[in-house]
Design a protein around this motif. Structure first.
Motif, PDB file in Angstrom:
ATOM      1  N   LYS B  35       0.836  -1.200   0.000  1.00 20.50           N
ATOM      2  CA  LYS B  35       0.000   0.000   0.000  1.00 20.50           C
ATOM      3  C   LYS B  35       0.872   1.253   0.000  1.00 20.50           C
ATOM      4  O   LYS B  35       0.657   2.178  -0.781  1.00 20.50           O
ATOM      5  CB  LYS B  35      -0.936   0.014   1.216  1.00 20.50           C
ATOM      6  N   THR B  36       1.873   1.256   0.869  1.00 20.52           N
ATOM      7  CA  THR B  36       2.785   2.400   0.908  1.00 20.52           C
ATOM      8  C   THR B  36       3.525   2.549  -0.412  1.00 20.52           C
ATOM      9  O   THR B  36       3.645   3.657  -0.947  1.00 20.52           O
ATOM     10  CB  THR B  36       3.778   2.255   2.084  1.00 20.52           C
ATOM     11  N   GLN B  37       3.979   1.434  -0.977  1.00 23.35           N
ATOM     12  CA  GLN B  37       4.701   1.513  -2.252  1.00 23.35           C
ATOM     13  C   GLN B  37       3.802   2.037  -3.363  1.00 23.35           C
ATOM     14  O   GLN B  37       4.232   2.811  -4.217  1.00 23.35           O
ATOM     15  CB  GLN B  37       5.278   0.144  -2.626  1.00 23.35           C
ATOM     16  N   GLU B  38       2.538   1.628  -3.344  1.00 26.03           N
ATOM     17  CA  GLU B  38       1.596   2.122  -4.359  1.00 26.03           C
ATOM     18  C   GLU B  38       1.343   3.613  -4.185  1.00 26.03           C
ATOM     19  O   GLU B  38       1.264   4.362  -5.168  1.00 26.03           O
ATOM     20  CB  GLU B  38       0.284   1.331  -4.274  1.00 26.03           C
ATOM     21  N   ASP B  93      -1.388  -6.386   5.662  1.00 23.98           N
ATOM     22  CA  ASP B  93      -1.285  -5.077   4.996  1.00 23.98           C
ATOM     23  C   ASP B  93      -2.670  -4.640   4.529  1.00 23.98           C
ATOM     24  O   ASP B  93      -2.971  -4.641   3.343  1.00 23.98           O
ATOM     25  CB  ASP B  93      -0.328  -5.203   3.804  1.00 23.98           C
ATOM     26  N   THR B  94      -3.513  -4.259   5.506  1.00 18.50           N
ATOM     27  CA  THR B  94      -4.930  -4.051   5.179  1.00 18.50           C
ATOM     28  C   THR B  94      -5.327  -2.588   5.064  1.00 18.50           C
ATOM     29  O   THR B  94      -6.491  -2.281   4.862  1.00 18.50           O
ATOM     30  CB  THR B  94      -5.814  -4.697   6.260  1.00 18.50           C
ATOM     31  N   PHE B  95      -4.383  -1.693   5.225  1.00 17.77           N
ATOM     32  CA  PHE B  95      -4.699  -0.262   5.163  1.00 17.77           C
ATOM     33  C   PHE B  95      -5.369   0.077   3.823  1.00 17.77           C
ATOM     34  O   PHE B  95      -4.952  -0.393   2.775  1.00 17.77           O
ATOM     35  CB  PHE B  95      -3.407   0.536   5.308  1.00 17.77           C
ATOM     36  N   ARG B  96      -6.421   0.883   3.893  1.00 16.72           N
ATOM     37  CA  ARG B  96      -7.151   1.222   2.664  1.00 16.72           C
ATOM     38  C   ARG B  96      -6.593   2.501   2.043  1.00 16.72           C
ATOM     39  O   ARG B  96      -6.460   3.510   2.724  1.00 16.72           O
ATOM     40  CB  ARG B  96      -8.636   1.429   2.960  1.00 16.72           C
ATOM     41  N   PRO B 135       0.600   3.225   6.039  1.00 18.82           N
ATOM     42  CA  PRO B 135       0.375   1.777   5.930  1.00 18.82           C
ATOM     43  C   PRO B 135       1.610   0.970   6.336  1.00 18.82           C
ATOM     44  O   PRO B 135       1.495  -0.079   6.964  1.00 18.82           O
ATOM     45  CB  PRO B 135       0.046   1.578   4.453  1.00 18.82           C
ATOM     46  N   GLN B 136       2.794   1.480   5.982  1.00 16.02           N
ATOM     47  CA  GLN B 136       4.036   0.788   6.343  1.00 16.02           C
ATOM     48  C   GLN B 136       4.241   0.787   7.863  1.00 16.02           C
ATOM     49  O   GLN B 136       4.634  -0.223   8.443  1.00 16.02           O
ATOM     50  CB  GLN B 136       5.227   1.456   5.647  1.00 16.02           C
ATOM     51  N   LEU B 137       3.960   1.894   8.503  1.00  9.89           N
ATOM     52  CA  LEU B 137       4.125   1.968   9.956  1.00  9.89           C
ATOM     53  C   LEU B 137       3.115   1.067  10.667  1.00  9.89           C
ATOM     54  O   LEU B 137       3.435   0.433  11.666  1.00  9.89           O
ATOM     55  CB  LEU B 137       3.995   3.425  10.440  1.00  9.89           C
ATOM     56  N   VAL B 138       1.899   1.011  10.129  1.00 12.60           N
ATOM     57  CA  VAL B 138       0.880   0.132  10.705  1.00 12.60           C
ATOM     58  C   VAL B 138       1.318  -1.330  10.565  1.00 12.60           C
ATOM     59  O   VAL B 138       1.240  -2.112  11.518  1.00 12.60           O
ATOM     60  CB  VAL B 138      -0.493   0.356  10.024  1.00 12.60           C
TER      61      VAL B 138
END
Lengths: 10, 214
Positions: B35-38, B93-96, B135-138
Motif C-alpha cells: 500500500k505504501t509503495q503504491e 497489509d490491510t490499510f485502505r 500503511p508501512q508503519l501500521v
C-alpha cells in the motif's frame, strides 16, 4: 493563495 | 543546491536502493507494505508530470526518472515476481488507500497555490507523500519483528525528510523569495510521523539489538 515559486525540489 | 538538500536526496535514493537490495537478495518482501509503495508511486506520477513541461536541471530530471522507475520496479517485484509475491503479507497489509487518497485530494482542491490541473495534482502529491508511510508503519506495528533492511529503509526515508527541513531553513535565510508554506507544513507532518519510529529505532540500535516495537 501564496506566490507560486519555481519547483526545483524533488 | 545546498548540502542538506543533496544529503536529503541521497538519503531518499539510498532508502530505495536498500529496499530493492532487500527484495533482490532475499527474494522476499516480507514486512514491506505494498500500500505504501503504491501510494509513493502515485506521489511520483502526480508530482513528476512536470517532466513534460518544465526543466530545472539534469540532476532533477535524472532523479525524477530514477524515483519513478524504481517505484514501479518495486511494485512489479511485489506483484509479479514468482518468489517475491509469495512473501507479501497480504493479510496484515490491510490499510485502505482511499482513507489517505480522498482527504489529500479534497485538501489539494481547497488549499493550493493555483486552481489548475497540474498545480492541484502537484499539491495532492505533496499532501499524499506526507502520509504515504502510514500503511508501512501500521504493518510494522503489527508484525513487530522487523528485519534490519526494512528498519533501515524507514530510517533513511525519515532522515530524508528531516534533512529537507534543514534545507528549507537554510533556503529561508539565503533566498528571500523562497517561501513554500504548503510544502513546509506537509514536510513537518511527514517528519513528525517518523518521530515514534525514530525513538524505537535509536533505542534498539543503542542496545545493539534488532528493532523491536512495543
Amino acid at each position: 493563495a501564496t506566490e507560486n515559486v519555481k519547483k526545483d525540489e524533488l | 543546491m545546498n548540502l542538506f538538500r543533496l544529503a536529503g536526496d541521497m538519503s531518499h535514493l539510498f532508502s530505495i536502493v536498500l529496499i530493492l537490495l532487500k527484495i533482490y537478495t532475499s527474494k522476499s518482501c516480507a514486512g514491506l507494505s505494498m500500500k505504501t509503495q503504491e501510494l509513493y508511486t502515485l506521489v511520483f506520477v502526480t508530482r513528476y508530470l512536470d517532466l513534460f513541461y518544465s526543466y530545472v536541471s539534469l540532476y532533477n530530471t535524472v532523479m525524477k526518472l530514477i524515483f519513478l522507475a524504481s517505484s514501479f520496479g518495486i511494485l512489479w517485484y511485489m506483484r509479479y515476481h514468482k518468489q517475491v509475491k509469495q512473501t507479501y503479507d497480504r493479510e496484515q497489509d490491510t490499510f485502505r488507500h482511499y482513507i489517505l487518497v480522498v482527504p489529500c485530494a479534497v485538501l489539494a482542491l481547497i488549499v493550493n497555490n493555483e486552481l489548475s490541473v497540474t498545480e492541484v495534482l502537484w499539491t495532492f502529491s505533496i499532501y499524499l507523500e506526507a502520509v504515504a508511510i502510514l500503511p508501512q508503519l501500521v504493518l510494522l506495528q503489527r508484525t513487530k519483528n522487523v528485519d534490519n533492511l526494512t528498519g533501515q529503509y524507514i530510517f533513511f526515508l525519515g532522515a530524508y525528510r528531516a534533512l529537507y527541513i534543514l534545507n528549507w531553513i537554510y533556503r529561508y535565510w539565503t533566498e528571500p523569495k523562497y517561501r513554500q508554506y504548503l510544502v513546509w507544513a506537509a514536510g513537518l507532518v511527514q517528519t513528525g510521523l517518523y518521530a515514534d519510529f525514530f525513538y524505537y529505532y535509536l533505542k534498539s540500535w543503542q542496545a545493539g539489538e534488532k528493532l523491536r516495537l512495543p
